[in-house]
Scaffold this active site. Structure first.
Site, PDB file in Angstrom:
ATOM      1  N   ARG A   1     -24.810   0.326  -5.379  1.00  0.00           N
ATOM      2  CA  ARG A   1     -25.141   1.807  -4.987  1.00  0.00           C
ATOM      3  C   ARG A   1     -24.704   2.506  -6.402  1.00  0.00           C
ATOM      4  O   ARG A   1     -23.754   2.138  -7.205  1.00  0.00           O
ATOM      5  CB  ARG A   1     -24.071   1.927  -3.931  1.00  0.00           C
ATOM      6  CG  ARG A   1     -23.334   3.252  -4.131  1.00  0.00           C
ATOM      7  CD  ARG A   1     -22.516   3.577  -2.980  1.00  0.00           C
ATOM      8  NE  ARG A   1     -23.344   3.810  -1.765  1.00  0.00           N
ATOM      9  CZ  ARG A   1     -22.784   4.403  -0.512  1.00  0.00           C
ATOM     10  NH1 ARG A   1     -21.541   4.490  -0.632  1.00  0.00           N
ATOM     11  NH2 ARG A   1     -23.713   4.639   0.376  1.00  0.00           N
TER      12      ARG A   1
ATOM     13  N   GLU B   1      -8.067   2.637  -0.965  1.00  0.00           N
ATOM     14  CA  GLU B   1      -7.492   1.322  -1.258  1.00  0.00           C
ATOM     15  C   GLU B   1      -7.781   1.153  -2.823  1.00  0.00           C
ATOM     16  O   GLU B   1      -8.859   1.650  -3.210  1.00  0.00           O
ATOM     17  CB  GLU B   1      -7.773   0.027  -0.646  1.00  0.00           C
ATOM     18  CG  GLU B   1      -6.951  -1.217  -1.040  1.00  0.00           C
ATOM     19  CD  GLU B   1      -7.266  -2.356  -0.301  1.00  0.00           C
ATOM     20  OE1 GLU B   1      -8.220  -2.617   0.251  1.00  0.00           O
ATOM     21  OE2 GLU B   1      -6.383  -3.335  -0.551  1.00  0.00           O
TER      22      GLU B   1
ATOM     23  N   LYS C   1       0.873  -1.231  -0.066  1.00  0.00           N
ATOM     24  CA  LYS C   1      -0.101  -0.024  -0.104  1.00  0.00           C
ATOM     25  C   LYS C   1       0.935   1.172   0.154  1.00  0.00           C
ATOM     26  O   LYS C   1       0.239   2.299   0.012  1.00  0.00           O
ATOM     27  CB  LYS C   1      -0.906  -0.033   1.204  1.00  0.00           C
ATOM     28  CG  LYS C   1      -2.053  -1.059   0.804  1.00  0.00           C
ATOM     29  CD  LYS C   1      -3.162  -0.863   2.003  1.00  0.00           C
ATOM     30  CE  LYS C   1      -4.459  -1.650   2.002  1.00  0.00           C
ATOM     31  NZ  LYS C   1      -4.206  -3.054   2.474  1.00  0.00           N
TER      32      LYS C   1
ATOM     33  N   ARG D   1     -10.615  -2.273  -8.772  1.00  0.00           N
ATOM     34  CA  ARG D   1     -11.709  -2.089  -7.796  1.00  0.00           C
ATOM     35  C   ARG D   1     -10.964  -0.663  -7.171  1.00  0.00           C
ATOM     36  O   ARG D   1     -10.054  -0.718  -6.584  1.00  0.00           O
ATOM     37  CB  ARG D   1     -11.941  -3.000  -7.110  1.00  0.00           C
ATOM     38  CG  ARG D   1     -13.318  -2.611  -6.259  1.00  0.00           C
ATOM     39  CD  ARG D   1     -13.583  -3.811  -5.259  1.00  0.00           C
ATOM     40  NE  ARG D   1     -12.986  -3.583  -3.767  1.00  0.00           N
ATOM     41  CZ  ARG D   1     -12.656  -4.303  -2.924  1.00  0.00           C
ATOM     42  NH1 ARG D   1     -12.699  -5.915  -3.101  1.00  0.00           N
ATOM     43  NH2 ARG D   1     -11.992  -3.853  -1.976  1.00  0.00           N
TER      44      ARG D   1
ATOM     45  N   GLU E   1      -7.741  -1.852  -5.551  1.00  0.00           N
ATOM     46  CA  GLU E   1      -7.353  -3.363  -5.585  1.00  0.00           C
ATOM     47  C   GLU E   1      -7.257  -3.551  -7.070  1.00  0.00           C
ATOM     48  O   GLU E   1      -8.284  -3.844  -7.832  1.00  0.00           O
ATOM     49  CB  GLU E   1      -8.722  -3.839  -5.042  1.00  0.00           C
ATOM     50  CG  GLU E   1      -8.830  -3.905  -3.530  1.00  0.00           C
ATOM     51  CD  GLU E   1      -8.194  -5.068  -2.824  1.00  0.00           C
ATOM     52  OE1 GLU E   1      -7.453  -5.973  -3.376  1.00  0.00           O
ATOM     53  OE2 GLU E   1      -8.746  -5.242  -1.608  1.00  0.00           O
TER      54      GLU E   1
ATOM     55  N   LYS F   1      -2.485  -0.240  10.591  1.00  0.00           N
ATOM     56  CA  LYS F   1      -2.429  -1.503   9.801  1.00  0.00           C
ATOM     57  C   LYS F   1      -1.100  -1.469   8.826  1.00  0.00           C
ATOM     58  O   LYS F   1      -0.323  -0.802   8.974  1.00  0.00           O
ATOM     59  CB  LYS F   1      -3.821  -1.140   8.592  1.00  0.00           C
ATOM     60  CG  LYS F   1      -3.602  -0.130   7.958  1.00  0.00           C
ATOM     61  CD  LYS F   1      -4.864  -0.132   6.884  1.00  0.00           C
ATOM     62  CE  LYS F   1      -5.091   1.358   6.384  1.00  0.00           C
ATOM     63  NZ  LYS F   1      -6.668   1.468   5.687  1.00  0.00           N
TER      64      LYS F   1
HETATM   65  N1  LIG Z   1      -9.058   4.948   8.241  1.00  0.00           N
HETATM   66  C1  LIG Z   1      -9.812   4.081   8.276  1.00  0.00           C
HETATM   67  N2  LIG Z   1     -11.137   4.568   8.735  1.00  0.00           N
HETATM   68  C2  LIG Z   1     -12.290   3.708   8.803  1.00  0.00           C
HETATM   69  N3  LIG Z   1     -12.199   2.435   8.432  1.00  0.00           N
HETATM   70  C3  LIG Z   1     -11.017   1.853   8.157  1.00  0.00           C
HETATM   71  C4  LIG Z   1     -10.030   2.743   7.758  1.00  0.00           C
HETATM   72  N4  LIG Z   1      -8.736   1.710   7.333  1.00  0.00           N
HETATM   73  C5  LIG Z   1      -9.252   0.792   7.233  1.00  0.00           C
HETATM   74  N5  LIG Z   1     -10.799   0.715   7.494  1.00  0.00           N
HETATM   75  C6  LIG Z   1     -11.781  -0.452   7.669  1.00  0.00           C
HETATM   76  O1  LIG Z   1     -11.055  -1.623   7.088  1.00  0.00           O
HETATM   77  C7  LIG Z   1     -11.100  -2.283   5.982  1.00  0.00           C
HETATM   78  C8  LIG Z   1      -9.761  -2.921   5.250  1.00  0.00           C
HETATM   79  O2  LIG Z   1      -8.973  -1.838   5.138  1.00  0.00           O
HETATM   80  P1  LIG Z   1      -8.322  -1.556   3.942  1.00  0.00           P
HETATM   81  O3  LIG Z   1      -7.289  -0.258   3.993  1.00  0.00           O
HETATM   82  O4  LIG Z   1      -9.306  -1.518   2.729  1.00  0.00           O
HETATM   83  O5  LIG Z   1      -7.268  -2.664   3.537  1.00  0.00           O
HETATM   84  P2  LIG Z   1      -7.440  -4.322   3.398  1.00  0.00           P
HETATM   85  O6  LIG Z   1      -8.829  -4.328   2.524  1.00  0.00           O
HETATM   86  O7  LIG Z   1      -6.174  -4.598   2.270  1.00  0.00           O
HETATM   87  O8  LIG Z   1      -7.282  -5.172   4.446  1.00  0.00           O
HETATM   88  C9  LIG Z   1     -11.873  -1.017   5.230  1.00  0.00           C
HETATM   89  O9  LIG Z   1     -12.766  -1.610   4.039  1.00  0.00           O
HETATM   90  C10 LIG Z   1     -12.628  -0.462   6.328  1.00  0.00           C
HETATM   91  O10 LIG Z   1     -13.960  -1.004   6.672  1.00  0.00           O
HETATM   92 MG   LIG Z   2      -9.951  -2.885   1.498  1.00  0.00          MG
END
Ligand SMILES: Nc1ncnc2c1ncn2[C@@H]1O[C@H](COP(=O)(O)OP(=O)(O)O)[C@@H](O)[C@H]1O
Ligand SMILES: [Mg+2]
Length: 265
Positions: free
Chosen positions: A197, A237, A86, A222, A239, A115
């Site tokens: 949506r 993100e 990322k 995505r 994808e 994360k």
């Molecule tokens: N900064 C954030 N604020 C709110 N929700 C978050 C945030 N970062 C991640 N999330 C939640 O966690 C999920 C996964 O995080 P994401 O950054 O999409 O990484 P991955 O899908 O690769 O694990 C997101 O779809 C969201 O629901």
């Molecule tokens: Mg994600």
């Protein structure tokens, strides 16, 4: 079409394959790490549910380079290489979720998300209001040799919700509202749950800016969007590796994917 044996059933596979068939494409699901697979026997290899690459990224990318040397790989290895870490968010050239890339000097935010830069399905992702705890979690990732990402928790994921826009061969197919992954009671399953949506115009503009910046073939893309508290749409993100495509959520989605594949192969 590739899959993995480790992380469970890909419930979009049969739907995708049946639409390929209807478009004259004879597809098969093959485990990406099957040593007996002869990738040169296929006109194209489409990366799908390789959800176990997270712990084996180098092996996965080496595999992808090997495949691309003998046949058409979709998405191409240059895309997979950048998209599986990322840190690509720093170079997108469009607004993204504010991210602090270290365990030190955390900004003052009401709530934090910590994360790792290499992850999927919200693995090793934690939400906390405690700044010291967030710093500790980021330091633990760093100590394990992983790049931490610290972000403000955007609570709009629980109201308006995260929006994912699906593009096949750069053509808009459908969009869905995602379920919040870090809200109480969320499970891995929520990753694949959504509602159809219509994206707002500012979200479509942003998604198309992102696509325009990628100079490679994209069978599937995505683009996951959220909003800052002032309403600005931002990328959370992108994808391009092994996204769940929400094919069952829109009547034309699987046909759109099949058509895109016929255009690229
Ligand atoms: N900064 C954030 N604020 C709110 N929700 C978050 C945030 N970062 C991640 N999330 C939640 O966690 C999920 C996964 O995080 P994401 O950054 O999409 O990484 P991955 O899908 O690769 O694990 C997101 O779809 C969201 O629901
Ligand atoms: Mg994600």
């Amino acid at each position: 079409m590739t899959f993995d044996d480790a992380t469970g059933q890909d419930d979009e596979r049969d739907l995708a394959l049946s639409h390929w068939q209807a478009n004259g494409i004879e597809g098969r699901a093959v485990r990406w790490d099957d040593p007996a697979a002869d990738w040169s026997a296929y006109d194209a290899v489409v990366v799908r549910s390789v959800w176990d690459y997270i712990d084996r990224r180098e092996e996965f990318l080496t595999w992808a380079r090997g495949v691309e040397s003998v046949t058409r790989l979709l998405n191409p290895v240059a895309v997979l290489e950048s998209n599986t870490d990322k840190t690509y968010l720093r170079d997108l050239g469009v607004p993204t979720v504010p991210t602090h890339w270290s365990a030190h000097d955390l900004p003052d935010w009401p709530e934090y998300v910590v994360k790792p830069a290499i992850s999927a399905g919200a693995r090793d992702t934690t939400r906390t209001t405690d700044r010291d705890k967030a710093a500790e979690l980021a330091a633990a990732l760093q100590a394990a040799g992983r790049q931490p990402m610290v972000q403000p928790y955007l609570d709009m994921v629980e109201s308006e919700g995260e929006t994912s826009l699906l593009y096949f061969n750069r053509r808009f197919s459908h969009a869905v509202r995602r379920h919040p992954m870090l809200a109480p009671g969320a499970t891995f399953d929520h990753n694949a749950r959504a509602e159809l949506r219509t994206p707002a115009p500012d979200q479509v503009d942003l998604a198309e800016k992102v696509l325009a910046a990628i100079p490679h073939a994209l069978l599937y893309a995505r683009i996951d969007l959220v909003r800052l508290s002032d309403g600005t749409p931002v990328v959370i993100e992108l994808e391009l590796t092994e996204p769940y495509l929400f094919l069952r959520y829109a009547p034309d989605a699987a046909a759109n994917l099949a058509r895109a594949l016929t255009e690229l192969v």
